[in-house]
Motif scaffolding. Structure first.
Motif, PDB file in Angstrom:
ATOM      1  N   UNK A  27       0.822  -1.223   0.000  1.00 57.95           N
ATOM      2  CA  UNK A  27       0.000   0.000   0.000  1.00 57.95           C
ATOM      3  C   UNK A  27       0.855   1.272   0.000  1.00 57.95           C
ATOM      4  N   UNK A  28       2.175   1.118  -0.137  1.00 54.04           N
ATOM      5  CA  UNK A  28       3.116   2.257  -0.276  1.00 54.04           C
ATOM      6  C   UNK A  28       3.061   3.229   0.904  1.00 54.04           C
ATOM      7  N   UNK A  29       2.700   2.725   2.083  1.00 53.12           N
ATOM      8  CA  UNK A  29       2.561   3.631   3.243  1.00 53.12           C
ATOM      9  C   UNK A  29       3.861   4.366   3.566  1.00 53.12           C
ATOM     10  N   UNK A  30       4.998   3.695   3.325  1.00 52.78           N
ATOM     11  CA  UNK A  30       6.271   4.345   3.657  1.00 52.78           C
ATOM     12  C   UNK A  30       6.793   5.146   2.478  1.00 52.78           C
ATOM     13  N   UNK A  31       6.726   4.550   1.291  1.00 55.75           N
ATOM     14  CA  UNK A  31       7.281   5.248   0.119  1.00 55.75           C
ATOM     15  C   UNK A  31       6.549   6.543  -0.173  1.00 55.75           C
TER      16      UNK A  31
END
Ligand code: SAM
Length: 313
Positions: A79-83
């Motif tokens: 879910x790309x929460x960090x990127x």
């Protein structure tokens, strides 16, 4: 024949049975993984989030130092929460890049393709649903620009340690000198902390592991009785290998459709996931053996997690 189906038959027919962890991720598995990331015991996400929320200016400077326009490719984006923190930073600096999240789960790719332009107006995003390197090759065939590859969340830990150099060598073969990669490695630490992350008290990791059987039942008409399997993780601090199993609680026969049946003994395991832990020195060694040069180590405040940046030689 469907690749997932073929791989299930292969894994269940093996002398030591296994199922590949990449098949955890369907719509239900994606949601369960998001719940795992919220678990108090699951430290890797919070450690890497600390790096991505506090050090994105440094990361961006390194990526942008090395040239102009680039393609930002993320392997197993989830879910790309960090990127998303890095994407925000790059957008705020007017960096010229296209973001290519790659994931085997069509569900997360659809979600990112929908969500990112709303959260980051003006972003160029090209989601790719499929296997890491097949999709990376697709990016290569459509663009000759330099590449920056993200591989976060200690996904690299899912590669067995004896295959990690060949995996990174293959990654390198899809890139050119000067291209960069940022890889998240979970580091060796108190074995109890590590084991608890794969055996949370709320039982979410157990549901995540069991979801593989539920998925096989649903997609291929199998008759796994989930109450007759137990989630069983182990961690060996000597090797740094954490493994998850589904153990048969009874002697039982499981059939997939009418034709493919498998007999399980009581206590027989199916190996479902490996989550390898490393030392910083081991990660530098992997870089050197696979055609990369480490250029920066980024740690969280406890030094439990490493985001290492490598340049292609
Ligand atoms: C553990 S999750 C991590 C997600 C994200 N990188 C993060 O750090 O939160 C692993 C992700 O990689 C994807 N994945 C696993 N194996 C894959 C493969 N061989 N090719 C493409 N995607 C894969 C899964 O679908 C899942 O979304």
């Amino acid at each position: 024949m469907n690749r997932f189906y073929e791989d299930v038959l292969k894994g269940l027919s093996a002398g030591s049975r296994y199922l590949e962890s990449k098949y955890f991720y369907d719509k239900v598995g994606d949601k369960l993984f998001q719940e795992i990331m919220e678990c108090p015991e699951y430290y890797p996400t919070r450690c890497e989030m600390e790096i991505f929320s506090g050090q994105t200016a440094d990361i961006s400077a390194l990526f942008r130092d090395h040239g102009s326009d680039f393609e930002l490719v993320e392997l197993g984006a989830g879910d790309a929460t960090k990127s998303i923190h890095l994407l925000k930073q790059l957008m705020s600096e007017d960096a010229a890049f296209t973001y290519y999240p790659i994931d085997i789960s069509s569900n997360v790719i659809k979600m990112l393709q929908d969500k990112l332009p709303k959260e980051l107006p003006g972003i160029n995003v090209q989601g790719l649903n499929g296997e890491y390197f097949e999709m990376l090759e697709q990016v290569n065939s459509s663009s000759k620009k330099r590449k920056v590859v993200l591989f976060l969340g200690s996904n690299i830990g899912n590669i067995p340690p004896e295959k990690v150099v060949s995996f990174c060598t293959e990654m390198r073969s899809h890139l050119a000198p000067g291209d960069m990669v940022l890889i998240g490695f979970d580091l060796k630490k108190d074995p109890r902390t590590i084991l608890a992350a794969y055996n949370d008290k709320g039982g979410i990791t157990k549901r995540f592991n069991m979801n593989l059987l539920r998925r096989i039942n649903e997609e291929f008409g199998a008759d796994f009785d989930l109450s007759k399997f137990e989630h069983y993780p182990v961690y060996d601090p000597g090797t740094g290998t954490c493994k998850s199993y589904l153990v048969s609680l009874a002697e039982q026969r499981v059939c997939i459709g009418d034709t493919d049946c498998f007999d399980f003994k009581e206590g027989e395991p199916i190996h479902t996931e490996i989550s390898q832990k490393y030392t910083v020195e081991q990660t530098d060694d992997i870089a050197a053996k696979s055609g990369f040069k480490p250029v920066k180590h980024l740690f969280d405040s406890r030094h439990w997690f490493l985001d290492t940046i490598w340049e292609c030689l």
